[in-house]
Design a protein around this motif. Structure first.
Motif, PDB file in Angstrom:
ATOM      1  N   GLY A  26       0.805  -1.225   0.000  1.00 16.58           N
ATOM      2  CA  GLY A  26       0.000   0.000   0.000  1.00 16.58           C
ATOM      3  C   GLY A  26       0.831   1.264   0.000  1.00 16.58           C
ATOM      4  O   GLY A  26       0.823   2.026  -0.967  1.00 16.58           O
ATOM      5  N   PRO A  27       1.587   1.538   1.078  1.00 21.98           N
ATOM      6  CA  PRO A  27       2.390   2.765   1.106  1.00 21.98           C
ATOM      7  C   PRO A  27       3.371   2.873  -0.054  1.00 21.98           C
ATOM      8  O   PRO A  27       3.649   3.979  -0.529  1.00 21.98           O
ATOM      9  N   ALA A  70      14.150   5.357   0.788  1.00 26.33           N
ATOM     10  CA  ALA A  70      12.822   5.079   1.341  1.00 26.33           C
ATOM     11  C   ALA A  70      12.883   3.957   2.367  1.00 26.33           C
ATOM     12  O   ALA A  70      12.216   4.021   3.416  1.00 26.33           O
ATOM     13  N   GLU A  71      13.689   2.914   2.100  1.00 25.91           N
ATOM     14  CA  GLU A  71      13.820   1.809   3.057  1.00 25.91           C
ATOM     15  C   GLU A  71      14.390   2.306   4.377  1.00 25.91           C
ATOM     16  O   GLU A  71      13.944   1.908   5.465  1.00 25.91           O
ATOM     17  N   ALA A  72      15.372   3.198   4.290  1.00 25.69           N
ATOM     18  CA  ALA A  72      15.974   3.724   5.510  1.00 25.69           C
ATOM     19  C   ALA A  72      14.970   4.546   6.316  1.00 25.69           C
ATOM     20  O   ALA A  72      14.914   4.447   7.549  1.00 25.69           O
ATOM     21  N   ALA A  73      14.162   5.358   5.622  1.00 27.22           N
ATOM     22  CA  ALA A  73      13.139   6.140   6.327  1.00 27.22           C
ATOM     23  C   ALA A  73      12.121   5.222   6.998  1.00 27.22           C
ATOM     24  O   ALA A  73      11.747   5.421   8.158  1.00 27.22           O
ATOM     25  N   GLY A  74      11.661   4.205   6.277  1.00 30.05           N
ATOM     26  CA  GLY A  74      10.717   3.260   6.850  1.00 30.05           C
ATOM     27  C   GLY A  74      11.311   2.482   8.013  1.00 30.05           C
ATOM     28  O   GLY A  74      10.641   2.238   9.032  1.00 30.05           O
ATOM     29  N   ARG A  75      12.590   2.107   7.886  1.00 34.27           N
ATOM     30  CA  ARG A  75      13.258   1.337   8.955  1.00 34.27           C
ATOM     31  C   ARG A  75      13.391   2.172  10.225  1.00 34.27           C
ATOM     32  O   ARG A  75      13.263   1.648  11.333  1.00 34.27           O
ATOM     33  N   TRP A  76      13.646   3.466  10.075  1.00 31.10           N
ATOM     34  CA  TRP A  76      13.699   4.327  11.261  1.00 31.10           C
ATOM     35  C   TRP A  76      12.368   4.312  12.002  1.00 31.10           C
ATOM     36  O   TRP A  76      12.315   4.124  13.210  1.00 31.10           O
ATOM     37  N   HIS A  77      11.271   4.508  11.274  1.00 32.02           N
ATOM     38  CA  HIS A  77       9.950   4.556  11.898  1.00 32.02           C
ATOM     39  C   HIS A  77       9.622   3.251  12.613  1.00 32.02           C
ATOM     40  O   HIS A  77       9.089   3.267  13.732  1.00 32.02           O
ATOM     41  N   LEU A  78       9.910   2.113  11.971  1.00 33.19           N
ATOM     42  CA  LEU A  78       9.512   0.820  12.545  1.00 33.19           C
ATOM     43  C   LEU A  78      10.439   0.369  13.664  1.00 33.19           C
ATOM     44  O   LEU A  78       9.989  -0.250  14.635  1.00 33.19           O
ATOM     45  N   SER A  79      11.736   0.629  13.547  1.00 29.93           N
ATOM     46  CA  SER A  79      12.689   0.110  14.530  1.00 29.93           C
ATOM     47  C   SER A  79      12.720   0.934  15.814  1.00 29.93           C
ATOM     48  O   SER A  79      13.050   0.407  16.885  1.00 29.93           O
ATOM     49  N   TYR A 218       7.455   8.620   3.145  1.00 31.62           N
ATOM     50  CA  TYR A 218       7.168   7.180   3.098  1.00 31.62           C
ATOM     51  C   TYR A 218       6.990   6.589   4.495  1.00 31.62           C
ATOM     52  O   TYR A 218       6.069   5.804   4.745  1.00 31.62           O
ATOM     53  N   GLY A 219       7.872   6.964   5.421  1.00 36.52           N
ATOM     54  CA  GLY A 219       7.753   6.433   6.780  1.00 36.52           C
ATOM     55  C   GLY A 219       6.438   6.810   7.446  1.00 36.52           C
ATOM     56  O   GLY A 219       5.872   6.033   8.227  1.00 36.52           O
ATOM     57  N   TYR A 220       5.920   7.992   7.126  1.00 37.61           N
ATOM     58  CA  TYR A 220       4.642   8.434   7.684  1.00 37.61           C
ATOM     59  C   TYR A 220       3.485   7.630   7.093  1.00 37.61           C
ATOM     60  O   TYR A 220       2.525   7.297   7.803  1.00 37.61           O
ATOM     61  N   TRP A 221       3.571   7.313   5.797  1.00 34.58           N
ATOM     62  CA  TRP A 221       2.533   6.482   5.196  1.00 34.58           C
ATOM     63  C   TRP A 221       2.595   5.049   5.726  1.00 34.58           C
ATOM     64  O   TRP A 221       1.568   4.395   5.882  1.00 34.58           O
ATOM     65  N   VAL A 222       3.802   4.576   6.012  1.00 37.76           N
ATOM     66  CA  VAL A 222       3.957   3.264   6.652  1.00 37.76           C
ATOM     67  C   VAL A 222       3.214   3.254   7.987  1.00 37.76           C
ATOM     68  O   VAL A 222       2.459   2.320   8.298  1.00 37.76           O
ATOM     69  N   ASN A 223       3.410   4.283   8.796  1.00 36.15           N
ATOM     70  CA  ASN A 223       2.696   4.373  10.077  1.00 36.15           C
ATOM     71  C   ASN A 223       1.202   4.534   9.883  1.00 36.15           C
ATOM     72  O   ASN A 223       0.396   3.920  10.600  1.00 36.15           O
TER      73      ASN A 223
END
Length: 436
Positions: A26-27, A70-79, A218-223
């Motif tokens: 989705g994101p 984008a992977e790094a931004a998403g990894r920050w949010h999740l980790s 991207y990290g915000y859309w992941v959340n």
């Protein structure tokens, strides 16, 4: 849980890892749709028209570079369970000042550009309905109303439909022009064209393939999707790969069109969104009215997804900035996931900023000094993003197992150097003598 001083953090609350599955995607679709605007398609078309298939490898490399960001931004949010702006704030006040100046100036000018880009294909499809400026205002208002009254779930569904339209149109055109697959495969070899400024042209193509501040969003859309901890890490990584595989298909398809339709016939088109209007005229002459109109529908989908994507994603980031500033303490991904941010006054205030002040620019033209600052700040954002992600993801702010490895550091360093070179060139090329 983490503090903002950079002390060791235990990260987000762990959960059982979820299997990476297509049903969660989705994101990534949202970031692909938002990141690829009309300007990216024109740049790729022009690269194909000037150099044929020679720079196909550069377009592919551009997608790989953006995957790492984008992977790094998403990894920050999740980790960490913390938002990216919370991470930036832990690096010092300078990040806050850069961000607020950037989003105010960039949003003002981008709002007008996005509305105009969405209006161009509509005016070409319906020339007798109303003028370009009124189409632009209508697009901005529709985007405002849509994002204002809908949460992420509906937003994602609409973006997915529009991405489907983009996909069908671009792939259809690529097949229609009958690409030379032998030459295309040869274009995957990293060769520079024998042209003046070929290095800078190549770097520009790599750096322009689908992404600006939307990479940080991207990290915000992941959340917002509801992914808030490390249990979603595999899903996020699959989602991110899908995003840039999709972007790669768009870009490669348009490069095929440029190489076969324009390069072979020695036809030049204008840079900027008007180049796509020229392309529709060329398609009409060669393939008929139906193909030209089909392309214009795809052009509108490309532009309008960028508009509503920025209206939603950057407004989320601005709302996060305000929450962090008011609270002066950490802000968490769960707050984004709850959907409360999308109904908050800062989110809606930035939506209004993106929509109404830029209307003035549609009627009065874009002010010279503001455009220079917009260009410089826009060029500086991606080096800022790459550099801060390297800093954050190699620090004790992130649990050890989710810190950068060798490959991540290498890709982010390449991205940072690439965007720094392009930033310096952008600053160098500005007419500073006329600025003062």
């Amino acid at each position: 849980m983490a503090d903002t001083t950079g002390n060791t953090t235990t990260g987000a609350a762990p959960s059982a890892p979820r299997k990476s599955s297509w049903k969660y995607i989705g994101p990534g679709i949202v970031v692909a749709a938002t990141g690829v605007g009309a300007g990216d398609l024109v740049a790729t078309l022009i690269a194909g028209s000037n150099f044929g298939y020679t720079l196909l490898w550069a377009a592919v490399l551009g997608c790989l570079v953006k995957i790492s960001l984008a992977e790094a931004a998403g990894r920050w949010h999740l980790s960490t369970g913390r938002t990216l702006f919370d991470g930036w704030a832990s690096l010092g006040r300078w990040t806050t000042w850069f961000f607020i100046v950037y989003v105010v100036i960039w949003g003002f000018v981008y709002g007008a550009a996005a509305m105009s880009s969405s209006a161009l294909p509509l005016q070409a499809l319906f020339p007798d309905v109303m003028g370009l400026k009124w189409w632009a205002i209508a697009c901005g208002l529709v985007g405002l109303v849509f994002v204002w009254f809908n949460k992420y779930e509906v937003f994602e569904k609409v973006m997915t439909v529009l991405v489907g339209v983009m996909f069908v149109v671009t792939v259809y055109l690529a097949i229609r022009v009958t690409p030379n697959l032998g030459h295309a495969f040869a274009g995957l070899l990293p060769v520079l064209p024998d042209e003046k400024d070929s290095v800078l042209n190549t770097l520009g193509l790599i750096g322009g393939v689908g992404g600006t501040i939307t990479l940080a969003a991207y990290g915000y859309w992941v959340n917002a999707k509801g992914w808030t901890n490390t249990g979603w890490m595999k899903v996020m990584r699959l989602d991110n790969r899908v995003a840039y595989a999709t972007t790669g298909i768009f870009v490669v398809a348009m490069l095929f069109v440029g190489a076969e339709l324009l390069h072979s016939a020695n036809v030049a088109i204008a840079s900027g969104d008007k180049g796509l209007i020229q392309l529709s005229d060329i398609l009409e002459d060669k393939y008929g009215t139906a193909t030209a109109k089909f392309f214009l529908i795809g052009f509108f989908a490309t532009s309008f997804t960028s508009l509503i994507g920025v209206w939603h994603g950057v407004s989320l980031m601005f709302a996060d900035f305000v929450a962090r500033y008011r609270r002066r303490g950490e802000v968490k991904g769960e707050e984004v996931a709850s959907g409360a941010r999308e109904k908050s006054w800062p989110f809606r205030a930035y939506l209004l900023w993106l929509t109404f002040p830029p209307i003035v620019l549609l009627f009065q033209g874009q002010p010279f000094r503001l455009i220079i600052l917009y260009g410089v700040l826009g060029a500086a954002f991606l080096p800022f993003l790459a550099g801060t992600l390297i800093w954050l993801l190699n620090s004790s702010r992130v649990p050890t197992e989710w810190r950068n490895g060798l490959l991540s550091n290498a890709m982010l360093a390449i991205a940072g150097l690439l965007f720094l070179v392009l930033c310096v060139k952008q600053i160098w090329d500005q007419p500073w003598a006329d600025f003062f």
